[in-house]
Design a protein around this motif. Sequence first.
Motif, PDB file in Angstrom:
ATOM      1  N   GLY A 185       2.986  -0.863   9.208  1.00  0.00           N
ATOM      2  CA  GLY A 185       3.752   0.292   9.667  1.00  0.00           C
ATOM      3  C   GLY A 185       4.335   1.091   8.509  1.00  0.00           C
ATOM      4  O   GLY A 185       4.509   0.596   7.392  1.00  0.00           O
ATOM      5  N   GLN A 186       4.649   2.360   8.790  1.00  0.00           N
ATOM      6  CA  GLN A 186       5.166   3.276   7.772  1.00  0.00           C
ATOM      7  C   GLN A 186       6.485   3.888   8.233  1.00  0.00           C
ATOM      8  O   GLN A 186       6.792   3.926   9.428  1.00  0.00           O
ATOM      9  N   ASP A 187       7.246   4.379   7.252  1.00  0.00           N
ATOM     10  CA  ASP A 187       8.494   5.061   7.587  1.00  0.00           C
ATOM     11  C   ASP A 187       8.217   6.544   7.826  1.00  0.00           C
ATOM     12  O   ASP A 187       7.057   6.975   7.870  1.00  0.00           O
ATOM     13  N   GLY A 188       9.277   7.334   7.970  1.00  0.00           N
ATOM     14  CA  GLY A 188       9.117   8.752   8.275  1.00  0.00           C
ATOM     15  C   GLY A 188       8.487   9.556   7.160  1.00  0.00           C
ATOM     16  O   GLY A 188       8.051  10.693   7.374  1.00  0.00           O
ATOM     17  N   GLN A 189       8.417   8.988   5.951  1.00  0.00           N
ATOM     18  CA  GLN A 189       7.814   9.676   4.811  1.00  0.00           C
ATOM     19  C   GLN A 189       6.429   9.141   4.489  1.00  0.00           C
ATOM     20  O   GLN A 189       5.852   9.485   3.455  1.00  0.00           O
ATOM     21  N   GLY A 190       5.908   8.295   5.364  1.00  0.00           N
ATOM     22  CA  GLY A 190       4.568   7.770   5.149  1.00  0.00           C
ATOM     23  C   GLY A 190       4.495   6.625   4.162  1.00  0.00           C
ATOM     24  O   GLY A 190       3.402   6.261   3.709  1.00  0.00           O
ATOM     25  N   ARG A 191       5.636   6.027   3.813  1.00  0.00           N
ATOM     26  CA  ARG A 191       5.653   4.884   2.897  1.00  0.00           C
ATOM     27  C   ARG A 191       5.592   3.594   3.714  1.00  0.00           C
ATOM     28  O   ARG A 191       6.251   3.463   4.744  1.00  0.00           O
ATOM     29  N   TYR A 192       4.799   2.642   3.246  1.00  0.00           N
ATOM     30  CA  TYR A 192       4.633   1.391   3.988  1.00  0.00           C
ATOM     31  C   TYR A 192       5.925   0.581   3.966  1.00  0.00           C
ATOM     32  O   TYR A 192       6.566   0.421   2.927  1.00  0.00           O
ATOM     33  N   LEU A 193       6.291   0.064   5.124  1.00  0.00           N
ATOM     34  CA  LEU A 193       7.570  -0.622   5.278  1.00  0.00           C
ATOM     35  C   LEU A 193       7.579  -2.023   4.679  1.00  0.00           C
ATOM     36  O   LEU A 193       8.625  -2.507   4.238  1.00  0.00           O
ATOM     37  N   GLN A 223       7.733  -3.005  -3.452  1.00  0.00           N
ATOM     38  CA  GLN A 223       7.780  -1.866  -4.371  1.00  0.00           C
ATOM     39  C   GLN A 223       6.508  -1.023  -4.325  1.00  0.00           C
ATOM     40  O   GLN A 223       6.538   0.162  -4.649  1.00  0.00           O
ATOM     41  N   ASP A 224       5.396  -1.629  -3.930  1.00  0.00           N
ATOM     42  CA  ASP A 224       4.126  -0.895  -3.858  1.00  0.00           C
ATOM     43  C   ASP A 224       3.983  -0.228  -2.493  1.00  0.00           C
ATOM     44  O   ASP A 224       2.994  -0.429  -1.778  1.00  0.00           O
ATOM     45  N   ASP A 225       4.986   0.595  -2.129  1.00  0.00           N
ATOM     46  CA  ASP A 225       5.012   1.121  -0.768  1.00  0.00           C
ATOM     47  C   ASP A 225       4.019   2.252  -0.516  1.00  0.00           C
ATOM     48  O   ASP A 225       3.990   2.830   0.568  1.00  0.00           O
ATOM     49  N   ALA A 226       3.185   2.562  -1.508  1.00  0.00           N
ATOM     50  CA  ALA A 226       2.090   3.504  -1.279  1.00  0.00           C
ATOM     51  C   ALA A 226       0.788   2.759  -0.981  1.00  0.00           C
ATOM     52  O   ALA A 226      -0.232   3.379  -0.687  1.00  0.00           O
ATOM     53  N   THR A 227       0.835   1.430  -1.056  1.00  0.00           N
ATOM     54  CA  THR A 227      -0.349   0.590  -0.865  1.00  0.00           C
ATOM     55  C   THR A 227      -0.319  -0.068   0.508  1.00  0.00           C
ATOM     56  O   THR A 227       0.715  -0.613   0.912  1.00  0.00           O
ATOM     57  N   THR A 228      -1.447  -0.030   1.220  1.00  0.00           N
ATOM     58  CA  THR A 228      -1.538  -0.735   2.498  1.00  0.00           C
ATOM     59  C   THR A 228      -1.299  -2.218   2.250  1.00  0.00           C
ATOM     60  O   THR A 228      -2.044  -2.852   1.498  1.00  0.00           O
ATOM     61  N   GLN A 253      -1.538  -7.573  -0.038  1.00  0.00           N
ATOM     62  CA  GLN A 253      -1.769  -6.965  -1.347  1.00  0.00           C
ATOM     63  C   GLN A 253      -0.591  -6.092  -1.788  1.00  0.00           C
ATOM     64  O   GLN A 253      -0.715  -5.298  -2.721  1.00  0.00           O
ATOM     65  N   GLY A 254       0.548  -6.268  -1.127  1.00  0.00           N
ATOM     66  CA  GLY A 254       1.749  -5.550  -1.549  1.00  0.00           C
ATOM     67  C   GLY A 254       2.481  -6.299  -2.645  1.00  0.00           C
ATOM     68  O   GLY A 254       2.008  -7.312  -3.174  1.00  0.00           O
ATOM     69  N   ALA A 255       3.667  -5.805  -2.997  1.00  0.00           N
ATOM     70  CA  ALA A 255       4.484  -6.437  -4.038  1.00  0.00           C
ATOM     71  C   ALA A 255       5.300  -7.580  -3.439  1.00  0.00           C
ATOM     72  O   ALA A 255       5.523  -7.644  -2.234  1.00  0.00           O
TER      73      ALA A 255
END
Length: 304
Positions: free
Chosen positions: A127-135, A139-144, A155-157
């Motif tokens: 899932g993502q927040d209102g800015q499209g960043r992964y919840l 720290q790697d919130d641009a990565t699925t 594969q996140g931080a």
Amino acid sequence: MRVTQSMLYRQTLATLNERQGNIMRAQDQIASGTRLNQAKDDPVAMSRVMRNDDMLTTLKRHDANIASLSSRLSFVEAELGSVSDLMHRARELMISGANATQSAESRSTLALEMRALGEDLLRIANGQDGQGRYLFAGQDDATTPFVEAAGVNYQGATSARQIAVDQSATMANGLTGDAVFLNGPAGDLFAMFDELADTLEMPTPDAASTAQRNADMDAGLTRVDDALNHVLDLRTGLGVDLQRLDTAAERISALQISVQTDSSGLRDTDVAQTLSQLAQELTALEAAQKTFTRIQSLSLFNYL
């Protein structure tokens, strides 16, 4: 020392210039609404106002951080609420499947729904927040954060981003996916749903296999309860963090008002007081002008 006419002339002229300067300054303060138009107007007050302005800039930044962080953590908490709903439904399916009146076909239907719950869990985990960043990517919130490849892999931080909410305090901007979905007391939650479905589909041609399935059903229920408690603990922690953010926002708001009030008292013109000073300066200027006129007349008389 003898006071000469030229000395009186220069002194009176200096007084005239001073009065005119004071009048212009008072008029400027009334027109602009501020008594600190330049540092020389009051160096001490100006220095304090500048420090206050720096503090307000910092407070504004922290206030924006808190608003953004509150929004993001609210998204995380809502998604964990959805995970809890999935776990409750999984528990219902396991209890229903444990009923001896269920047929192999009906248990197969329950297993299909259980696998669908696992798919829903994967969608929530990505899932993502209102800015499209992964919840749940840390720290790697641009990565699925989660991908399917021989199971579901993270594969996140392994740590979350820290956000400044005060001069000396930071707060994590969420939870990492491995901590939520892989490393809790119930283990890998994605695998859990598949294993629960396998248990529901287990064939029971004899008493021994039936006993094994019943034992696996009990173990599965325990695992679901462990997952539910884990998610509840995480949601409780988020609730505490959101309360802390509300408290921090209230503190910042109070500080902003206090600092703005202090700066206003230092910077803003006291119109009534300045008007009174202006009237006094105008009266003094008129007196100085009369004195200057008499001195000029006396000087002219000496030449006659």
